[in-house]
Design an enzyme around this catalytic site. Sequence first.
Site, short mmCIF file in Angstrom:
data_model
loop_
_atom_site.label_atom_id
_atom_site.label_comp_id
_atom_site.label_asym_id
_atom_site.label_seq_id
_atom_site.Cartn_x
_atom_site.Cartn_y
_atom_site.Cartn_z
N VAL A 59 0.97 -1.08 -0.12
CA VAL A 59 0.01 -0.02 0.09
C VAL A 59 0.87 1.31 0.22
O VAL A 59 1.59 1.43 1.06
CB VAL A 59 -1.05 0.12 1.11
CG1 VAL A 59 -1.71 1.34 1.10
CG2 VAL A 59 -1.80 -1.39 1.13
N HIS A 60 0.81 1.97 -1.11
CA HIS A 60 1.66 3.41 -1.23
C HIS A 60 0.89 4.41 -1.35
O HIS A 60 -0.50 4.25 -1.70
CB HIS A 60 2.88 2.96 -2.07
CG HIS A 60 2.46 2.33 -3.36
ND1 HIS A 60 2.28 3.26 -4.56
CD2 HIS A 60 2.22 1.32 -3.86
CE1 HIS A 60 1.82 2.67 -5.76
NE2 HIS A 60 1.85 1.22 -5.17
N ALA A 61 1.25 5.47 -1.67
CA ALA A 61 0.39 6.57 -1.83
C ALA A 61 -0.75 6.81 -3.10
O ALA A 61 -1.73 7.18 -2.89
CB ALA A 61 1.19 7.79 -1.92
#
Length: 86
Positions: A14-16
């Site tokens: 999960v990244h930006a």
Amino acid sequence: MEKLVYTIKDRDGVHARPAGAIIKAISGYNSKITLIYQDKSVDLKGGIFGLLGLGIRFQDTVYIHVEGDDEKDAVIAVKRAFEEYL
């Protein structure tokens, strides 16, 4: 209450970018949407930083609880968003 279990398929976890897209996709629902990872939980409608702060990685499993007057539609939107972005 509707419940969803999802295993992260994005190799970057999960990244930006996907987190922002998921938050945007669920923002129109009235239901409370809670993501539970390990021993922590965040209100997904509370913003991107709570989700990013969990440090969710590739192949981690998360649990999502949706509760409210539009929970059936909201859980479908959550599932669709996770499948599309993560």
